[in-house]
Write an enzyme that holds these catalytic residues in place. Structure first.
Site, PDB file in Angstrom:
ATOM      1  N   LYS A 142       0.826  -1.213   0.000  1.00  0.00           N
ATOM      2  CA  LYS A 142       0.000   0.000   0.000  1.00  0.00           C
ATOM      3  C   LYS A 142       0.866   1.272   0.000  1.00  0.00           C
ATOM      4  O   LYS A 142       0.628   2.212  -0.760  1.00  0.00           O
ATOM      5  CB  LYS A 142      -0.926  -0.020   1.224  1.00  0.00           C
ATOM      6  CG  LYS A 142      -1.612   1.283   1.542  1.00  0.00           C
ATOM      7  CD  LYS A 142      -2.561   1.698   0.435  1.00  0.00           C
ATOM      8  CE  LYS A 142      -2.960   3.136   0.567  1.00  0.00           C
ATOM      9  NZ  LYS A 142      -4.340   3.351   0.808  1.00  0.00           N
TER      10      LYS A 142
ATOM     11  N   CYS B   3      -3.433  10.769   1.685  1.00  0.00           N
ATOM     12  CA  CYS B   3      -2.730   9.525   1.346  1.00  0.00           C
ATOM     13  C   CYS B   3      -1.380   9.807   0.718  1.00  0.00           C
ATOM     14  O   CYS B   3      -0.336   9.533   1.292  1.00  0.00           O
ATOM     15  CB  CYS B   3      -3.561   8.724   0.352  1.00  0.00           C
ATOM     16  SG  CYS B   3      -5.292   8.673   0.751  1.00  0.00           S
TER      17      CYS B   3
HETATM   18  N1  SAJ Z   1      -2.393  14.801  -8.797  1.00  0.00           N
HETATM   19  C1  SAJ Z   1      -1.630  15.546  -9.674  1.00  0.00           C
HETATM   20  N2  SAJ Z   1      -1.373  15.053 -10.922  1.00  0.00           N
HETATM   21  C2  SAJ Z   1      -1.861  13.835 -11.298  1.00  0.00           C
HETATM   22  C3  SAJ Z   1      -2.623  13.072 -10.417  1.00  0.00           C
HETATM   23  C4  SAJ Z   1      -2.876  13.592  -9.160  1.00  0.00           C
HETATM   24  O1  SAJ Z   1      -1.182  16.656  -9.362  1.00  0.00           O
HETATM   25  O2  SAJ Z   1      -1.592  13.459 -12.472  1.00  0.00           O
HETATM   26  C5  SAJ Z   1      -2.664  15.318  -7.459  1.00  0.00           C
HETATM   27  C6  SAJ Z   1      -4.140  15.529  -7.159  1.00  0.00           C
HETATM   28  O3  SAJ Z   1      -4.587  16.764  -7.620  1.00  0.00           O
HETATM   29  C7  SAJ Z   1      -4.155  15.419  -5.649  1.00  0.00           C
HETATM   30  C8  SAJ Z   1      -3.075  14.375  -5.365  1.00  0.00           C
HETATM   31  O4  SAJ Z   1      -2.260  14.340  -6.519  1.00  0.00           O
HETATM   32  O5  SAJ Z   1      -3.779  16.627  -5.042  1.00  0.00           O
HETATM   33  C9  SAJ Z   1      -3.576  12.996  -5.062  1.00  0.00           C
HETATM   34  O6  SAJ Z   1      -4.682  12.662  -5.876  1.00  0.00           O
HETATM   35  P1  SAJ Z   1      -4.911  11.220  -6.506  1.00  0.00           P
HETATM   36  O7  SAJ Z   1      -6.165  11.264  -7.274  1.00  0.00           O
HETATM   37  O8  SAJ Z   1      -3.702  10.763  -7.225  1.00  0.00           O
HETATM   38  O9  SAJ Z   1      -4.996  10.240  -5.257  1.00  0.00           O
HETATM   39  P2  SAJ Z   1      -5.815  10.218  -3.870  1.00  0.00           P
HETATM   40  O10 SAJ Z   1      -4.920  10.748  -2.800  1.00  0.00           O
HETATM   41  O11 SAJ Z   1      -7.156  10.839  -4.002  1.00  0.00           O
HETATM   42  O12 SAJ Z   1      -5.982   8.631  -3.680  1.00  0.00           O
HETATM   43  C10 SAJ Z   1      -4.818   7.825  -3.613  1.00  0.00           C
HETATM   44  C11 SAJ Z   1      -4.996   6.643  -4.571  1.00  0.00           C
HETATM   45  N3  SAJ Z   1      -3.720   5.947  -4.733  1.00  0.00           N
HETATM   46  C12 SAJ Z   1      -3.199   5.694  -5.960  1.00  0.00           C
HETATM   47  O13 SAJ Z   1      -3.732   6.046  -6.978  1.00  0.00           O
HETATM   48  C13 SAJ Z   1      -1.907   4.939  -5.989  1.00  0.00           C
HETATM   49  C14 SAJ Z   1      -6.056   5.711  -4.024  1.00  0.00           C
HETATM   50  O14 SAJ Z   1      -6.153   4.531  -4.812  1.00  0.00           O
HETATM   51  C15 SAJ Z   1      -5.719   5.315  -2.576  1.00  0.00           C
HETATM   52  O15 SAJ Z   1      -6.724   4.482  -2.018  1.00  0.00           O
HETATM   53  C16 SAJ Z   1      -5.681   6.590  -1.762  1.00  0.00           C
HETATM   54  O16 SAJ Z   1      -4.623   7.410  -2.286  1.00  0.00           O
HETATM   55  C17 SAJ Z   1      -5.427   6.230  -0.314  1.00  0.00           C
HETATM   56  O17 SAJ Z   1      -6.384   6.229   0.471  1.00  0.00           O
HETATM   57  O18 SAJ Z   1      -4.295   5.847   0.024  1.00  0.00           O
END
Ligand code: SAJ
Length: 435
Positions: free
Chosen positions: A222, A276
């Protein structure tokens, strides 16, 4: 009609009714099991027992209402005896970026008095390596009749097993209900039987594959997933700074680079937020500081993006100009403000900019505490904000912002950190960032 039950675990207590615990409790209850949802927040418990939800997540309200109406889901502040316990409490980090397991420890203390033989305890909270074993140790320290054996990882009471496993939640906020059912699950048991017992419960509602392993591997899986994503976002953010310096459009650049069959660059943005990705990599760093220069560098790159952006804005706007900041949540179409880079950006901007700062977000009702005492910040709706200022800083790509009538952006200076208005801005020769 309730669907056929296939698990021997008929009564489940879910601890922590947040973004993961509540949807999990509602899904299990809608499968016909009796679920007690436990939360220490009295108002959360009340809201849920009235059939409502305290969080925004697609389709969750309908599911919770149906679970509560069927009486299969009851919320409470006190855990009851059950066949299985699912723990989904927060595991934040301290100011020094160390894992803070206080909520988890409190959850274990609260269930310790009701644990009995053949119980199953599943830790879903993201946790540092070794935490699942810690749960077994805590229980045996709290209750004299519970015995943990380090030689075979067994936890027993009166000769009967207590099964302890880790199955990290992996759902994406905004798609929680779909992903809870369809994603594969990694299940790490303290023993092989612990893993198999946990799998038998998840089989009730999980359509994805269940992969059973040991607890330590599941814990690191994870953390690795989120550190991997953080590192990939850091790469995109670093490239966006390079593009800004060299006057190249970062969105075009990434689109073209991604035409290569083995390149898939993520999106740059205002920084990385959420409970996360901005947190979990530190759990790996804490366990192995010497071995993790890349993971640490990625965290610094992403954490520095808000300050870089603020400096860029300050360098190019008049001191007294009214500025609009659109979007406070950490990503689109949710109401979650945790670790949101937008909040850091608005706060820093307010410290250095003399003019008025208008803040708008269709998914939240008022400013978070951190911002509401700052004098030059005002919360308003986004149409007002746009009409009242010439400087627009787009921080979150909410659906409402994507769908706005772009003509209201004419004559504005726009900092579009998510690239959602790019084509309009370029076609109308308006200024954007990252180019
Ligand atoms: N972000 C970017 N660029 C991207 C993708 C995301 O700047 O290309 C930013 C988003 O705006 C945000 C942050 O990253 O601020 C995180 O967003 P996210 O959509 O990537 O992820 P989370 O935090 O909402 O959810 C993550 C997920 N993990 C992965 O994709 C590996 C989710 O599956 C997990 O369950 C969750 O963390 C968790 O609970 O750990």
């Amino acid at each position: 009609m309730a669907p056929k039950m296939v698990t021997k675990y008929k009564k489940v207590t879910v601890l922590g009714l947040g973004y993961v615990g509540l949807p999990t409790a509602a899904i299990i209850a809608n499968k016909g099991l009796s679920v007690i949802g436990v939360d220490t927040n009295v108002s959360t418990v009340k809201t849920i027992n009235e059939g409502n939800t305290h969080i925004i997540e697609p389709d969750l309200e309908v599911l919770v209402r149906s679970a509560v109406n069927s009486k299969n889901l009851v919320a409470s502040i006190i855990p009851e005896p059950a066949d299985a316990f699912i723990i989904a409490v927060p595991t934040p980090f301290t100011q020094k970026k160390k894992p803070d397991l206080t909520f988890l420890q409190q959850a274990i203390e609260s269930i310790a008095p009701v644990i009995k033989g053949e119980n199953l305890i599943i830790l879903e909270s993201t946790s540092p390596v070794g935490t699942t074993q810690l749960i077994a140790e805590w229980l045996s320290n709290i209750r004299e009749d519970i015995e943990f054996s380090e030689s075979d990882n067994s936890l027993k009471i009166d000769g009967k097993n207590i099964y302890v496993a880790h199955s990290p939640e992996r759902v994406l906020p905004g798609r929680v209900l779909v992903e809870l059912v369809n994603n594969d699950r990694v299940i790490g048991g303290l023993t092989k039987q612990c893993g198999d017992e946990a799998e038998s419960l998840y089989r009730l509602f999980v359509k994805g594959e269940c992969h059973v392993t040991n607890a330590r591997t599941a814990e690191l899986v994870k953390l690795t997933e989120n550190a991997y994503r953080d590192t990939n976002i850091a790469f995109a953010n670093e490239i966006s700074l390079v593009c800004d310096k060299l006057d190249i459009d970062v969105w075009d650049l990434i689109k073209l680079a991604n035409r290569h069959p083995r390149v898939d660059i993520l999106k740059p943005g205002p920084g990385v937020g959420g409970h996360c990705i901005a947190v979990d990599p530190w759990f790996i760093v804490d366990s192995a500081p010497e071995e993790t220069p890349l993971i640490q560098a990625s965290r610094y790159v992403n954490d520095n993006k808000p300050a870089w952006l603020v400096q860029k804005i300050l360098n190019s706007v008049d001191d007294n100009a009214t500025v609009s900041c659109l979007g406070l949540t950490y990503k689109s179409d949710i109401d979650d403000l945790r670790e949101s880079p937008s909040i850091t950006i608005v706060e820093k901007l307010a410290q250095h900019h003399k003019g008025q700062i208008l803040v708008a977000d269709p998914n939240i009702e008022s400013l978070p505490d951190k911002l509401c005492k700052i004098l030059n910040i005002e919360f308003c709706n986004f149409e007002d904000a746009i009409s009242r200022s010439r400087i627009i800083i787009l921080l979150t790509d909410h659906r409402e912002f994507i769908e706005i009538d772009k003509s209201i952006l004419s004559n504005k200076k726009v900092f579009d950190t998510r690239g959602i208005w790019r084509s309009f801005l370029t076609n109308n020769n308006l200024e954007s960032i990252g180019d």
